[in-house]
Every structure is written in C-alpha cells, then in structure tokens.
Design a protein around this motif. Structure first.
Motif, PDB file in Angstrom:
ATOM      1  N   THR A  13       0.829  -1.209   0.000  1.00  0.00           N
ATOM      2  CA  THR A  13       0.000   0.000   0.000  1.00  0.00           C
ATOM      3  C   THR A  13       0.869   1.267   0.000  1.00  0.00           C
ATOM      4  N   PRO A  14       0.340   2.376  -0.525  1.00  0.00           N
ATOM      5  CA  PRO A  14       1.126   3.613  -0.551  1.00  0.00           C
ATOM      6  C   PRO A  14       1.667   3.950   0.842  1.00  0.00           C
ATOM      7  N   GLY A  15       2.936   4.263   0.892  1.00  0.00           N
ATOM      8  CA  GLY A  15       3.546   4.677   2.147  1.00  0.00           C
ATOM      9  C   GLY A  15       4.085   3.534   2.994  1.00  0.00           C
ATOM     10  N   VAL A  16       3.961   2.297   2.518  1.00  0.00           N
ATOM     11  CA  VAL A  16       4.411   1.155   3.347  1.00  0.00           C
ATOM     12  C   VAL A  16       5.935   1.028   3.367  1.00  0.00           C
ATOM     13  N   GLY A  17       6.599   1.614   2.343  1.00  0.00           N
ATOM     14  CA  GLY A  17       8.067   1.588   2.382  1.00  0.00           C
ATOM     15  C   GLY A  17       8.739   0.975   1.163  1.00  0.00           C
ATOM     16  N   LYS A  18       8.086   0.997   0.032  1.00  0.00           N
ATOM     17  CA  LYS A  18       8.671   0.399  -1.186  1.00  0.00           C
ATOM     18  C   LYS A  18       9.919   1.169  -1.633  1.00  0.00           C
ATOM     19  N   THR A  19       9.786   2.488  -1.739  1.00  0.00           N
ATOM     20  CA  THR A  19      10.926   3.298  -2.172  1.00  0.00           C
ATOM     21  C   THR A  19      12.066   3.203  -1.155  1.00  0.00           C
ATOM     22  N   THR A  20      11.718   3.236   0.113  1.00  0.00           N
ATOM     23  CA  THR A  20      12.750   3.150   1.154  1.00  0.00           C
ATOM     24  C   THR A  20      13.514   1.846   1.047  1.00  0.00           C
ATOM     25  N   ARG A  24      17.492   1.584   0.193  1.00  0.00           N
ATOM     26  CA  ARG A  24      18.456   0.987   1.142  1.00  0.00           C
ATOM     27  C   ARG A  24      19.219  -0.156   0.487  1.00  0.00           C
ATOM     28  N   GLU A 112       8.691   3.585  -9.879  1.00  0.00           N
ATOM     29  CA  GLU A 112       7.969   2.356  -9.917  1.00  0.00           C
ATOM     30  C   GLU A 112       7.314   2.151 -11.269  1.00  0.00           C
ATOM     31  N   ARG A 172       8.722  -5.415   6.434  1.00  0.00           N
ATOM     32  CA  ARG A 172       9.533  -4.670   5.448  1.00  0.00           C
ATOM     33  C   ARG A 172      11.035  -4.735   5.714  1.00  0.00           C
ATOM     34  N   ASP A 173      11.438  -4.766   6.971  1.00  0.00           N
ATOM     35  CA  ASP A 173      12.887  -4.839   7.249  1.00  0.00           C
ATOM     36  C   ASP A 173      13.438  -6.218   6.901  1.00  0.00           C
ATOM     37  N   ARG A 176      13.598  -6.566   3.140  1.00  0.00           N
ATOM     38  CA  ARG A 176      14.751  -5.799   2.623  1.00  0.00           C
ATOM     39  C   ARG A 176      16.034  -6.629   2.740  1.00  0.00           C
TER      40      ARG A 176
END
Ligand SMILES: Nc1ncnc2c1ncn2[C@@H]1O[C@H](COP(=O)(O)OP(=O)(O)OP(=O)(O)O)[C@@H](O)[C@H]1O
Length: 190
Positions: A13-20, A24, A112, A172-173, A176
C-alpha cells in the motif's frame, strides 16, 4: 526471457516503504564500485510541508518532474492521476535512457511501474526489454486496485523470472534483508 529468479518486485500500500526498501538495497550495493547499477526512483516533491507533486530521480542523482498538482495552461491537457497531472515528456527524458540495456549493466532499479509512469507509451516496452535482457531487476509495483492489477503490472507479476514481495510494516525490514542477500548472491562476480 529472463532466467528464473532475476526479477524482484516489491509491492504494498502507498507509504508502506517500497521506495525506502529499494533505496536501502541500492545504498548497500553501491558500496561495491565494480557494480554497474542503472535506473530511477520516484519521490514526493513538497512545498511548505505540502505534497505538490512527484519527481523522478536517477541513481546518480539527476532529477526531473514526474507529476504536479499545480495547474497551468500547459498542464491542462496532461493525463491525470487523482489531483496530479503527469509530465510524460519530462519523465521520459530522464527515465528512458536509464532503462537502456547495456552489456555491462549488473542491475536495473525501477521505482515504480505505476499509473503515472505508464502514461508514457515508451516506458513499458523499455521495461520489457530490460526483462528480456536477463539482467537482474529490482522494481516496485502498485498494489492491485479493487482486486485488479493494471495489465502491464500483471504482466510483470506473471513474468517467469519474477518474485513478488508484498510489504507490510511488520515484514519490510526482513524483506529488505532477504532481497539484499538474494541480490548480493546474484551479483557477486566470480
Ligand atoms: N523500514 C522502514 N523503517 C522505518 N520507516 C520507514 C521504513 N520504510 C519506510 N519508512 C517511512 O515510511 C514513509 C513512506 O515510505 P516510502 O516512501 O518508502 O513508501 P512507499 O511505499 O514507496 O510509498 P508510495 O507508494 O507512496 O511511493 C517514509 O517516511 C519512510 O521514511
């Protein structure tokens, strides 16, 4: 056709951390100067604390507008997503050269493959050429809307070499680190 397991997709979902996540992983890979990384990411443009648009940023830091909510005579005819108007020409001028397949590229980063980017009719064909090159890819895609993917996104998700990770705040961590480790294994030069 890409070989199995060379295309890593992240969604959520938007803001969940895809770009981050993508940034990283990129930061840790670029420590190795022998790796040739190509691509772009997208980020918000804020003015006085308010989001006024999005811009595309190449991995070496060049930027160009992607979309804006500021109306001008020029933007009236541009395609829109919600309140934002997409600057297709600007996006293409920066993003398309980054998707050029070169013999020495080790990894493509594409953040994206979304509605705004897909207003460019040249973008998805360039993404497909990247997939066909058999060079590893790390890309983000939007979550399905009303249970359905955008057709181009469905093609990516169903691609033989693609693995898709759905991000949540709780995973998400770990995802990653998993992607970082998979890519490091794949990109180690023997
Ligand atoms: N692993 C993380 N730990 C802490 N904060 C995070 C993490 N990932 C993302 N964030 C924070 O969450 C916010 C949104 O992250 P990000 O822009 O990466 O999300 P996104 O999924 O790419 O959003 P969009 O779909 O809107 O582009 C940012 O403020 C970021 O700092």
């Amino acid at each position: 056709m890409a070989g199995p397991g060379k295309c890593f997709l992240v969604t959520g979902t938007p803001g969940v951390g895809k770009t981050t996540l993508i940034m990283r992983v990129f930061e840790s890979l670029k420590v190795n100067p022998s790796l040739k990384l190509q691509g772009f990411y997208t980020r918000e443009v804020r003015r006085d604390g308010q989001r006024v648009g999005f811009e595309v940023v190449t991995l070496d830091g060049r930027t160009a507008p992607l979309a804006s909510n500021i109306s001008t005579v020029e933007t009236l005819r541009w395609p829109s997503v919600g309140k934002y108007k997409a600057d297709v020409a600007s996006f293409e001028s920066l993003a398309l050269p980054e998707l050029q397949v070169r013999e020495d590229t080790d990894l493509f980063i594409i953040d994206e493959v979304g509605k705004m980017e897909l207003f460019s009719s040249s973008f998805f064909p360039a993404v497909l050429r990247v997939l066909e090159s058999n060079i590893p890819v790390l890309a983000s895609i939007p979550v399905p809307k009303f249970g359905r993917d955008i057709p181009e996104v469905a093609r990516l998700r169903n691609h033989a070499g693609a693995t898709c990770f759905t991000l949540s705040v709780s995973n998400r961590d770990a995802v990653r680190e998993q992607i970082r480790s998979l890519l490091e294994d794949l990109l180690i030069k023997h």
